[in-house]
Design an enzyme around this catalytic site. Structure first.
Site, PDB file in Angstrom:
ATOM      1  N   ARG A   1       0.827  -1.215   0.000  1.00  0.00           N
ATOM      2  CA  ARG A   1       0.000   0.000   0.000  1.00  0.00           C
ATOM      3  C   ARG A   1       0.860   1.264   0.000  1.00  0.00           C
ATOM      4  NH1 ARG A   1      -3.287   3.042   4.089  1.00  0.00           N
ATOM      5  NH2 ARG A   1      -5.232   3.650   3.051  1.00  0.00           N
TER       6      ARG A   1
ATOM      7  N   LEU B   1      -6.649   7.326  -1.060  1.00  0.00           N
ATOM      8  CA  LEU B   1      -6.805   5.888  -0.861  1.00  0.00           C
ATOM      9  C   LEU B   1      -7.819   5.681   0.250  1.00  0.00           C
ATOM     10  CD1 LEU B   1      -3.115   4.565  -0.886  1.00  0.00           C
ATOM     11  CD2 LEU B   1      -4.862   4.072  -2.599  1.00  0.00           C
ATOM     12  N   SER B   2      -8.799   4.816   0.025  1.00  0.00           N
ATOM     13  CA  SER B   2      -9.722   4.456   1.099  1.00  0.00           C
ATOM     14  C   SER B   2      -8.990   3.614   2.137  1.00  0.00           C
ATOM     15  CB  SER B   2     -10.922   3.684   0.543  1.00  0.00           C
ATOM     16  OG  SER B   2     -11.697   4.494  -0.306  1.00  0.00           O
ATOM     17  N   SER B   3      -9.610   3.441   3.271  1.00  0.00           N
ATOM     18  CA  SER B   3      -8.983   2.643   4.326  1.00  0.00           C
ATOM     19  C   SER B   3      -8.902   1.183   3.888  1.00  0.00           C
ATOM     20  CB  SER B   3      -9.775   2.763   5.626  1.00  0.00           C
ATOM     21  OG  SER B   3     -11.070   2.225   5.467  1.00  0.00           O
TER      22      SER B   3
ATOM     23  N   TYR C   1     -11.347  -1.303   1.341  1.00  0.00           N
ATOM     24  CA  TYR C   1     -10.888  -1.993   0.136  1.00  0.00           C
ATOM     25  C   TYR C   1     -11.047  -3.507   0.265  1.00  0.00           C
ATOM     26  CZ  TYR C   1      -8.830   2.127  -2.134  1.00  0.00           C
ATOM     27  OH  TYR C   1      -8.638   3.331  -2.769  1.00  0.00           O
TER      28      TYR C   1
END
Length: 321
Positions: free
Chosen positions: A38, A63-65, A69
Site C-alpha cells: 500500500r 486511498l480508502s482505508s 478496500y
C-alpha cells in the site's frame, strides 16, 4: 471510515490484521493484498501512514482505508476472465489488485476525472510492473485508465461483469450504475452512506445487500456543457476459435463499428502468422496450435447462438474507432 483493525509494522502485518478481523475472507483476495504494498501508492512523505487502517488523502490523491478496500474486493467476487470497470479509479491501487485476479483473459478499465491523478496511476502501474517481484506469481490483466467523468460514459455495447464506484453515488444515478453491469454481474458502490453489493439477476431485476457503513465524498457531477456520452471506453471483444477441420461459418451480425459479416470474415487470421488485427489489441492471448481465430465484437444476447464448434477463450480489448 477506518481504524477497524490494528496498524501493522509493514504491509504483511496489515494484511494479517485484516484477515484476523475477517475483512479479508478468501485466499485470492489475501494474496493480492500481499502482492501490492500500500505504501507504494502513497507519496514518499506519507509512507509511515501506509499500514494504518485509515484513509489517506494528498490533494487530489486518495486511498480508502484498507478495511473498506477489503470489503470491496470480497464483495466484487472477482475471478479469472471477467471484465471490470472502476469508476473513480484514482491511484490505480484497486484496479491493479483486481487485475491480479481476473488475469490476462480479463479486461480492466478505470475512469478518473482528474488528469493529474490519471498520470499518477499510470506511473504507479509502470513501477509495479517493473519492480514487483510477486508479479511472476500472477497472470496479470493490466488496467487501462481513461480520463473523464464516470457519469458521462458513452452507451456500452455490453455491460461489465464487475463494476466498482470509488465515490458516493448521487441518488439520481443509482439506475445509471446498475445498468453498467450485465445480467449475472456485480456492482459494488457507496449509496446513502452504505457500501452496497448489487447483483443483476435479469434484464430488469437487481438484488442488493449492505456490506458496510461508509462515508464517501460524492462523485463530481458533470458540467452542464459536457456531453452525456463524452467518455468512450474500449470495446469488449471475444476471442473465438474454430477447429481447423471446419470452415469458418459466416457471422450474421454487426459490431458497433458497422462492419458487415463479409468484412468481419476478412479479420480471420492463422495462428502461424503474427496475431494481429486492424483494430489492434493490448494483450497476446495463448492460443492452441492448429486453430483458426477471429476477433469479433459480440452483444451478450448473440453469444448463445454461436455455432457449437466455437470456443470462447476470453475477452480482448480493441480500441474504439
Amino acid at each position: 471510515m477506518g481504524g477497524a483493525v490494528s496498524s501493522g509494522r509493514d504491509n504483511n502485518e496489515l494484511v494479517d490484521n485484516l484477515v484476523n478481523g475477517h475483512y479479508i475472507r478468501t485466499r485470492k483476495v489475501e494474496n493480492v493484498f500481499r502482492a501490492l504494498d500500500r505504501a507504494d501508492y502513497m507519496t514518499p512523505e506519507a509512507r509511515d501512514q501506509a499500514y494504518k487502517d485509515l484513509a489517506w488523502r494528498n490533494g487530489p490523491l486518495h486511498l480508502s482505508s484498507p478495511c473498506i478496500y477489503s470489503e470491496v474486493m470480497e464483495g466484487l467476487e472477482l475471478r479469472t476472465g471477467l471484465s471490470f470497470l472502476n469508476v473513480g479509479s484514482g491511484t490505480g491501487y484497486l484496479s491493479t489488485m483486481a487485475g491480479l485476479i481476473i488475469g490476462s483473459t480479463g479486461i480492466s478499465h478505470g475512469v478518473e476525472n482528474n488528469p493529474a491523478v490519471v498520470e499518477y496511476a499510470v506511473k504507479k502501474l509502470c513501477q509495479f510492473i517493473e519492480k514487483c517481484a510477486a508479479l511472476d506469481d500472477f497472470d496479470f490483466c493490466e488496467p487501462k485508465f481513461y480520463c473523464g467523468n464516470g457519469l458521462c460514459l458513452a452507451p456500452l455495447q455490453s455491460g461489465y461483469d464487475r463494476v466498482y464506484c470509488g465515490a458516493a453515488c448521487p441518488p439520481d444515478y443509482e439506475n445509471y450504475f446498475k445498468n453498467l453491469i450485465k445480467v449475472g454481474g456485480v456492482l459494488v458502490f457507496p449509496l446513502n452512506d452504505t457500501l452496497q453489493q448489487v447483483k443483476r439477476v435479469s434484464e430488469d431485476k437487481w438484488v442488493s445487500r449492505e456490506l458496510l457503513n461508509v462515508s464517501f465524498a460524492t462523485l463530481h457531477m458533470p458540467h452542464r456543457d459536457l456531453p452525456p456520452d463524452s467518455v468512450r471506453l474500449g470495446q469488449l471483444t471475444l476471442l473465438l476459435s474454430v477447429d481447423s477441420d471446419h470452415e469458418m461459418i459466416p457471422f450474421f451480425f454487426n459490431d458497433n463499428n458497422g462492419r458487415d459479416e463479409q468484412d468481419i470474415q476478412l479479420m480471420v487470421i492463422d495462428t502461424l502468422c503474427p496475431l494481429q488485427c486492424r483494430s489492434g489489441f493490448s494483450k497476446k492471448p495463448k492460443i492452441l496450435s492448429g486453430t483458426t481465430i477471429a476477433l469479433v465484437t459480440l452483444r451478450q444476447d448473440v453469444k448463445s447462438h454461436l455455432p457449437s464448434n466455437f470456443t470462447s477463450y476470453g475477452a480482448l480489448e480493441t480500441e474504439t474507432q
